[in-house]
Design a protein around this motif. Structure first.
Motif, PDB file in Angstrom:
ATOM      1  N   ALA A  89       1.270  -1.396  -0.085  1.00 52.62           N
ATOM      2  CA  ALA A  89      -0.113  -0.171  -0.178  1.00 52.62           C
ATOM      3  C   ALA A  89       0.787   1.101   0.105  1.00 52.62           C
ATOM      4  O   ALA A  89       0.464   2.020  -0.854  1.00 52.62           O
ATOM      5  N   LEU A  90       2.059   1.122   0.907  1.00 52.62           N
ATOM      6  CA  LEU A  90       2.839   2.219   0.899  1.00 52.62           C
ATOM      7  C   LEU A  90       3.443   2.814  -0.397  1.00 52.62           C
ATOM      8  O   LEU A  90       3.470   4.411  -0.580  1.00 52.62           O
ATOM      9  N   TYR A  91       4.111   1.549  -1.443  1.00 55.99           N
ATOM     10  CA  TYR A  91       4.570   1.684  -2.272  1.00 55.99           C
ATOM     11  C   TYR A  91       3.413   2.411  -3.588  1.00 55.99           C
ATOM     12  O   TYR A  91       4.090   3.065  -4.279  1.00 55.99           O
ATOM     13  N   MET A  92       2.233   1.598  -3.564  1.00 60.89           N
ATOM     14  CA  MET A  92       1.286   2.384  -4.404  1.00 60.89           C
ATOM     15  C   MET A  92       0.750   3.138  -4.300  1.00 60.89           C
ATOM     16  O   MET A  92       0.020   4.182  -4.322  1.00 60.89           O
ATOM     17  N   GLY A  93       0.788   3.969  -1.936  1.00 63.80           N
ATOM     18  CA  GLY A  93      -0.205   5.737  -2.154  1.00 63.80           C
ATOM     19  C   GLY A  93       0.536   6.593  -1.609  1.00 63.80           C
ATOM     20  O   GLY A  93       0.925   7.178  -1.087  1.00 63.80           O
ATOM     21  N   GLY A  94       1.959   6.370  -1.677  1.00 63.12           N
ATOM     22  CA  GLY A  94       3.455   7.382  -1.701  1.00 63.12           C
ATOM     23  C   GLY A  94       2.808   7.024   0.199  1.00 63.12           C
ATOM     24  O   GLY A  94       2.442   6.714   1.037  1.00 63.12           O
TER      25      GLY A  94
END
Length: 117
Positions: A89-94
């Motif tokens: 999610a961090l990878y996709m959501g920054g």
């Protein structure tokens, strides 16, 4: 800020019940969609709940983080699986997803502790 994630997950469920009383056919259909979408198939229900959690984190939905963390835990998700979900999610959501990802880990710890896990 301390958040009671168990309370937040329950508030989401209560909100759904409130809408169901006001618009029963809509919520019946939404519930059927949720049941069909998370039913075991090529992916098991736990994996699908982790996917929903990742989307909740990436879209910055407080209630989604609490609700889907609870559902993932119910279906056997480990803290490590939640942590890897947070990483995706961090990878996709920054950066903003990091705030919600940390909440997902806090929610898991709080709920697993309450469940004796």
């Amino acid at each position: 800020m301390t958040t009671d994630f168990k309370d937040r997950a329950e508030t989401v469920a209560q909100g759904a019940a409130l809408i169901a009383r006001a618009a029963p056919e809509v919520m019946k259909s939404f519930g059927a969609l949720g049941a069909a979408a998370t039913a075991a198939g090529a992916l098991d229900t736990k994996t699908k709940e982790l996917m929903a959690l990742a989307i909740g984190i990436a879209t910055h939905c407080d209630g989604c983080v609490a609700y889907h963390t609870r559902a993932a835990l119910k279906h056997g998700a480990t803290r490590k699986e939640v942590a890897e979900t947070v990483a995706v999610a961090l990878y996709m959501g920054g950066g903003p997803a990091a705030v919600y990802g940390a909440d997902a880990l806090r929610a898991y710890d709080q709920m697993a502790g309450a469940a004796g896990g």
